[in-house]
Design an enzyme around this catalytic site. Structure first.
Site, PDB file in Angstrom:
ATOM      1  N   ASP A   5      -0.469   8.426  -7.387  1.00  0.00           N
ATOM      2  CA  ASP A   5       0.869   8.505  -6.794  1.00  0.00           C
ATOM      3  C   ASP A   5       1.947   8.507  -7.876  1.00  0.00           C
ATOM      4  O   ASP A   5       2.877   9.317  -7.832  1.00  0.00           O
ATOM      5  CB  ASP A   5       1.123   7.330  -5.847  1.00  0.00           C
ATOM      6  N   ASN A  23       0.821  -1.203   0.000  1.00  0.00           N
ATOM      7  CA  ASN A  23       0.000   0.000   0.000  1.00  0.00           C
ATOM      8  C   ASN A  23       0.857   1.256   0.000  1.00  0.00           C
ATOM      9  O   ASN A  23       2.027   1.224   0.361  1.00  0.00           O
ATOM     10  CB  ASN A  23      -0.937  -0.007   1.206  1.00  0.00           C
ATOM     11  N   CYS A  24       0.233   2.356  -0.392  1.00  0.00           N
ATOM     12  CA  CYS A  24       0.865   3.670  -0.425  1.00  0.00           C
ATOM     13  C   CYS A  24       1.553   3.934   0.908  1.00  0.00           C
ATOM     14  O   CYS A  24       0.968   3.651   1.947  1.00  0.00           O
ATOM     15  CB  CYS A  24      -0.231   4.705  -0.684  1.00  0.00           C
ATOM     16  N   PRO A  25       2.780   4.415   0.904  1.00  0.00           N
ATOM     17  CA  PRO A  25       3.571   4.905  -0.223  1.00  0.00           C
ATOM     18  C   PRO A  25       4.599   3.904  -0.744  1.00  0.00           C
ATOM     19  O   PRO A  25       5.464   4.279  -1.521  1.00  0.00           O
ATOM     20  CB  PRO A  25       4.281   6.112   0.396  1.00  0.00           C
ATOM     21  N   ASP A  72      -2.573  -1.439  -5.411  1.00  0.00           N
ATOM     22  CA  ASP A  72      -3.130  -0.311  -4.661  1.00  0.00           C
ATOM     23  C   ASP A  72      -3.629   0.751  -5.633  1.00  0.00           C
ATOM     24  O   ASP A  72      -2.849   1.320  -6.395  1.00  0.00           O
ATOM     25  CB  ASP A  72      -2.054   0.263  -3.731  1.00  0.00           C
TER      26      ASP A  72
END
Length: 83
Positions: free
Chosen positions: A45, A12-14, A39
């Site tokens: 992003d 998942n981010c980041p 994600d």
């Protein structure tokens, strides 16, 4: 030209962008990196990451819930500044 594959599915981010940034730093200017992610935040992003860093987001697509991004590494800093 060959392509390096980075599989960050399930992260998942980041983390997808951070891992891609690390991979790109080890690549030569102009080389391509294909990133596979799951994600959905990775779409915005990677667009922002490429805009801010000067790398080129050549393409992105989604198939069966897997996002694929193709990024071309930017020229070195010295080349960007004209020498």
């Amino acid at each position: 030209m060959s392509e390096t594959l980075l599989d960050v599915k399930g992260m998942n981010c980041p983390l997808p962008v951070l891992r891609a940034n690390r991979a790109l730093r080890g690549m030569a200017p102009g080389e391509r990196l294909r990133v596979l992610a799951t994600d959905r935040a990775a779409i915005s992003d990677f667009q922002a990451f490429c805009r801010e860093t000067g790398h080129a987001l050549l393409a992105w697509s989604e198939e069966a819930g897997i996002l694929s991004f193709v990024i071309r590494r930017r020229a070195d800093e010295a080349e960007q500044k004209g020498g």
